[in-house]
Design a protein around this motif. Structure first.
Motif, PDB file in Angstrom:
ATOM      1  N   ALA A 100      83.082  14.268  91.354  1.00 33.60           N
ATOM      2  CA  ALA A 100      82.454  13.402  92.351  1.00 33.60           C
ATOM      3  C   ALA A 100      82.926  11.961  92.177  1.00 33.60           C
ATOM      4  N   THR A 101      83.009  11.505  90.935  1.00 36.67           N
ATOM      5  CA  THR A 101      83.472  10.141  90.650  1.00 36.67           C
ATOM      6  C   THR A 101      84.901   9.942  91.132  1.00 36.67           C
ATOM      7  N   VAL A 102      85.781  10.861  90.759  1.00 40.85           N
ATOM      8  CA  VAL A 102      87.197  10.739  91.117  1.00 40.85           C
ATOM      9  C   VAL A 102      87.388  10.891  92.628  1.00 40.85           C
ATOM     10  N   ALA A 103      86.584  11.735  93.276  1.00 37.27           N
ATOM     11  CA  ALA A 103      86.676  11.895  94.726  1.00 37.27           C
ATOM     12  C   ALA A 103      86.383  10.575  95.436  1.00 37.27           C
ATOM     13  N   LEU A 104      85.407   9.832  94.939  1.00 38.81           N
ATOM     14  CA  LEU A 104      85.076   8.539  95.535  1.00 38.81           C
ATOM     15  C   LEU A 104      86.212   7.537  95.338  1.00 38.81           C
ATOM     16  N   VAL A 105      86.792   7.536  94.139  1.00 41.88           N
ATOM     17  CA  VAL A 105      87.940   6.650  93.887  1.00 41.88           C
ATOM     18  C   VAL A 105      89.102   7.022  94.804  1.00 41.88           C
ATOM     19  N   TYR A 106      89.332   8.312  94.976  1.00 39.93           N
ATOM     20  CA  TYR A 106      90.412   8.803  95.831  1.00 39.93           C
ATOM     21  C   TYR A 106      90.174   8.410  97.298  1.00 39.93           C
ATOM     22  N   LEU A 107      88.948   8.545  97.762  1.00 42.28           N
ATOM     23  CA  LEU A 107      88.632   8.283  99.170  1.00 42.28           C
ATOM     24  C   LEU A 107      88.824   6.819  99.563  1.00 42.28           C
ATOM     25  N   VAL A 108      88.673   5.899  98.612  1.00 39.97           N
ATOM     26  CA  VAL A 108      88.893   4.474  98.923  1.00 39.97           C
ATOM     27  C   VAL A 108      90.336   4.067  98.640  1.00 39.97           C
ATOM     28  N   GLY A 109      91.181   5.027  98.299  1.00 40.20           N
ATOM     29  CA  GLY A 109      92.591   4.735  98.088  1.00 40.20           C
ATOM     30  C   GLY A 109      92.927   4.179  96.726  1.00 40.20           C
ATOM     31  N   GLY A 110      92.070   4.437  95.748  1.00 38.28           N
ATOM     32  CA  GLY A 110      92.308   3.875  94.420  1.00 38.28           C
ATOM     33  C   GLY A 110      93.249   4.680  93.560  1.00 38.28           C
ATOM     34  N   GLY A 243      97.181   0.210  92.704  1.00 40.00           N
ATOM     35  CA  GLY A 243      97.166  -1.246  92.566  1.00 40.00           C
ATOM     36  C   GLY A 243      95.815  -1.892  92.767  1.00 40.00           C
ATOM     37  N   MET A 244      94.773  -1.095  92.938  1.00 41.32           N
ATOM     38  CA  MET A 244      93.437  -1.667  93.088  1.00 41.32           C
ATOM     39  C   MET A 244      92.913  -2.137  91.730  1.00 41.32           C
ATOM     40  N   GLN A 245      91.909  -3.020  91.782  1.00 42.98           N
ATOM     41  CA  GLN A 245      91.326  -3.524  90.542  1.00 42.98           C
ATOM     42  C   GLN A 245      90.696  -2.387  89.745  1.00 42.98           C
ATOM     43  N   GLU A 246      90.672  -2.555  88.425  1.00 43.53           N
ATOM     44  CA  GLU A 246      90.198  -1.477  87.558  1.00 43.53           C
ATOM     45  C   GLU A 246      88.724  -1.154  87.768  1.00 43.53           C
ATOM     46  N   TRP A 247      87.937  -2.111  88.237  1.00 44.25           N
ATOM     47  CA  TRP A 247      86.526  -1.807  88.453  1.00 44.25           C
ATOM     48  C   TRP A 247      86.352  -0.827  89.620  1.00 44.25           C
ATOM     49  N   VAL A 248      87.417  -0.636  90.419  1.00 43.52           N
ATOM     50  CA  VAL A 248      87.404   0.363  91.484  1.00 43.52           C
ATOM     51  C   VAL A 248      87.994   1.682  90.981  1.00 43.52           C
TER      52      VAL A 248
END
Length: 296
Positions: A100-110, A243-248
């Motif tokens: 679930a965590t990784v899916a959210l990161v993936y969905l915002v293009g992180g 290339g997104m910030q690490e907090w994302v």
């Protein structure tokens, strides 16, 4: 004058039990290396020697509970169909939370993924073995004998907060613990400790927290290929950061440094708080469990 060694029930105070446990752990440190070297000379491979740390900690726990005239089931190792049901259920829960965590990161293009050229079933299986041992060690250390004595001594949430601070602080020396990574990963580690502690409290067993810990780390590292609390892992997949910030994205530290991991951990904590649990009441834990389920 208040007796500093015994409580009103004429039992040794919990603080002394914790000191006894710490002293016994300290006593095992000098024998750790000789044991491994001796077993190596007998033909034991490095893979076969991986459980030594856990087994020494289990030995210390066993000594303490035997002095108290208790059994391993009293500390959360009561192996039974129910125990294994909690273990496998916890493993699935940990995997689900990480996905679930990784899916959210993936969905915002992180992050995106590619297959790791070095992937193999051996990597998956050996990684599972190592993370299982790591989860056994960390859970018996953080949710085992000491945690349970703290619950008896200072209450559930006093024990939860103290262990969560120690659990979080214990990771501050990990690679990449700086800036926003340190902030979000520390919040997530703190929440993770609370979740694992509550998993024990709701079941009076270490099976569920061990499973959650294992599933979370194994999926994060050996399947998806992320770092696990800053430590690089070989995985089936290889994450490619955008290339997104690490907090994302969590970056090289792993998804635990992402704000989305904090969101998922909060959701998991809410679900666990609302769950009634499956604990079998005992005379010496009745008030503890009543307090835990009152938060549901």
């Amino acid at each position: 004058m208040k007796n500093i060694f015994y409580n009103d029930d004429k039992k040794v105070r919990n603080g002394w039990w914790i000191l006894i446990f710490i002293a016994l752990v300290a006593a095992t440190r000098p024998i750790y290396k000789p044991i491994k070297e001796g077993l190596s000379h007998l033909g034991f491979t490095e893979q076969m020697l991986e459980p030594v740390s856990f087994l020494l900690l289990l030995l210390v726990t066993w000594i303490c509970i035997k002095i108290r005239k208790e059994s391993l089931s009293d500390v959360g190792f009561g192996f039974s169909p129910r125990w294994f049901k909690h273990f496998f259920g916890g493993t699935i829960a940990g995997i689900t939370m990480m996905l679930a965590t990784v899916a959210l990161v993936y969905l915002v293009g992180g992050v995106s993924f590619e297959l790791d050229p070095q992937r193999s079933l051996q990597v998956l299986s050996y990684g599972f073995y190592l993370f299982l041992l790591g989860s056994l060690f960390e859970e018996i250390l953080h949710r085992g004998f000491v945690f349970q004595r703290l619950i008896d001594g200072i209450g559930i949430w006093g024990a939860q907060l103290l262990i969560a601070f120690l659990f979080t602080f214990g990771h501050w020396g990990n690679p990449g613990m700086e800036g926003s990574t340190q902030i979000f990963s520390s919040i997530d580690l703190f929440l993770g400790s609370i979740i694992l502690g509550l998993a024990y409290i709701k079941t009076h067993s270490l099976a569920l927290p061990i499973g959650i810990h294992l599933g979370w780390n194994w999926m994060q590292g050996n399947v998806l290929g992320f770092g696990v609390t800053g430590h690089e892992q070989a995985g089936w997949f290889k994450p490619v950061f955008q290339g997104m910030q690490e907090w994302v994205s969590g970056g090289e530290f792993g998804p635990e440094a992402s704000i989305f991991s904090v969101v998922v951990s909060i959701a998991g904590l809410v679900i666990l708080l609302r769950w009634k649990g499956t604990v079998k009441r005992k005379q010496n834990t009745q008030e503890t469990i009543a307090e835990a389920t009152a938060t549901s």
